[in-house]
Scaffold this active site. Structure first.
Site, PDB file in Angstrom:
ATOM      1  CE  LYS A   1      -3.482  -0.721  -0.650  1.00  0.00           C
ATOM      2  NZ  LYS A   1      -4.027  -1.343  -2.017  1.00  0.00           N
TER       3      LYS A   1
ATOM      4  CG  HIS B   1       4.361  -6.198  -1.056  1.00  0.00           C
ATOM      5  ND1 HIS B   1       4.629  -5.048  -1.600  1.00  0.00           N
ATOM      6  CD2 HIS B   1       3.229  -6.348  -1.572  1.00  0.00           C
ATOM      7  CE1 HIS B   1       3.339  -4.531  -2.244  1.00  0.00           C
ATOM      8  NE2 HIS B   1       2.578  -5.520  -1.997  1.00  0.00           N
TER       9      HIS B   1
ATOM     10  CB  SER C   1      -3.486   3.126   2.194  1.00  0.00           C
ATOM     11  OG  SER C   1      -3.610   2.406   0.884  1.00  0.00           O
TER      12      SER C   1
END
Ligand code: A3P
Length: 302
Positions: free
Chosen positions: A56, A115, A145
């Protein structure tokens, strides 16, 4: 051994988030662990570009920017497939085909996404001296987010209330683990590796300046006119309506955009609409401690 390494990182691929966790993430997590050896032994190629972020932080945004640069601003070429297929997400398993297999079948030069925190990146990326672009976003907006993403994405564990999710985030008990360690780990890694470290807030403030940094990093030279086209095509407003970038290709059973769209607000400072005064004070106290021994700083507003 690698499995035990993963288990030592609380929250990274958490499967014990309580009774309300969905079955799908548990399956996905299990698959990530089951296939960890394959992920860890992934064979990077010297001309791979790795896009890396905490979830995010603006991953999809930088993916679109990079794709536009690589295709000299050709919008049609960038609409050849969804972000998910254009840039395999190396550690992810759902939905569809396992991303590693997509990556292995892809001709060079490849652009890949992860990630993973720096210590879990497959070592071949370092051995091959691949270029890496990292995008970081201030903790409060990143958290907001992430909270809404958990609400709409049925592949994620149930976030609980805002207050509950805030606590989990601060404790690093969320998927991909501790935000604080993630941003600091990659910040330190750039001293020894070919990493362009960008900030979401800078991209928002002056996309032209930041896209020029990406151009330089990728050793590309584009006409001003093309640069303007890239800036326009990668604005929030345009990407929100781009079905190849806005994740509307996912069935509502996976991502329910009516709960919260993937392209939600795309702003800096939305955290102010979520934190109470008390939550903000507590967060700031804790933040100061966790970020005290780094030169890395963030802007929480523009
Ligand atoms: P918000 O939820 O705050 O709106 P990721 O791609 O890493 O999952 O990040 C998603 C976040 O980046 C979402 O933030 C999304 O709206 C924002 N985003 C995506 N494209 C963007 C753009 N072109 N400009 C600004 N923000 C963008």
């Amino acid at each position: 051994m690698l499995q035990s390494k993963l288990e030592k990182l609380p929250g990274l691929f958490q499967s014990d988030l309580g009774e309300n966790s969905f079955l799908i993430p548990k399956m996905a997590i299990q698959s990530v662990c089951d296939r960890w050896d394959q992920i860890w032994n992934f064979r990077a190629r010297p001309d791979d570009l790795l896009i890396t972020t905490y979830a995010k932080a603006g991953t999809t945004w930088i993916q679109e920017i990079v794709d536009m640069i690589q295709h000299d601003g050709d919008i049609e070429k960038c609409k050849r497939a969804t972000t998910y297929l254009r840039h395999p997400f190396i550690e992810w398993v759902l939905p569809g085909p396992f991303s590693l297999e997509l990556a292995e079948a892809m001709p060079s030069p490849r652009t890949l996404k992860t990630h993973l925190p720096v210590q879990l990146v497959p070592p071949s990326f370092w051995e091959q001296e691949c270029k890496i672009i990292y995008v970081a976003r201030n903790a409060k907006d990143n958290l907001v987010s992430y909270y809404h993403f958990h609400r709409m994405n049925k592949n994620m564990p149930e976030p609980g209330t805002w207050e509950e999710f805030l606590k989990k985030f601060m404790a690093g008990q969320v998927l991909w683990g501790c935000w604080y360690d993630h941003v600091k780990g990659w910040w330190d890694a750039k001293e020894n590796h070919c990493i362009l470290y960008l900030f979401y807030e800078d991209l928002k403030e002056d996309p032209k300046r930041e896209i020029q940094k990406v151009l330089q990093f990728l050793e590309k030279d584009l006409e001003n006119e093309v640069l303007d086209k890239i800036i326009h095509h990668t604005t929030f407003e345009i990407m929100k309506d781009n079905p190849m970038a806005n994740y509307t290709f996912q069935p509502p059973a996976v991502m329910d955009h009516s709960i919260s769209p993937f392209m939600r607000k795309g702003t800096v400072g939305d955290w102010k609409n979520h934190f109470t005064m008390a939550q903000n004070e507590k967060f700031d106290d804790d933040y100061r401690k966790k970020m005290s021994r780094t030169s890395l700083t963030f802007r929480m507003e523009l």
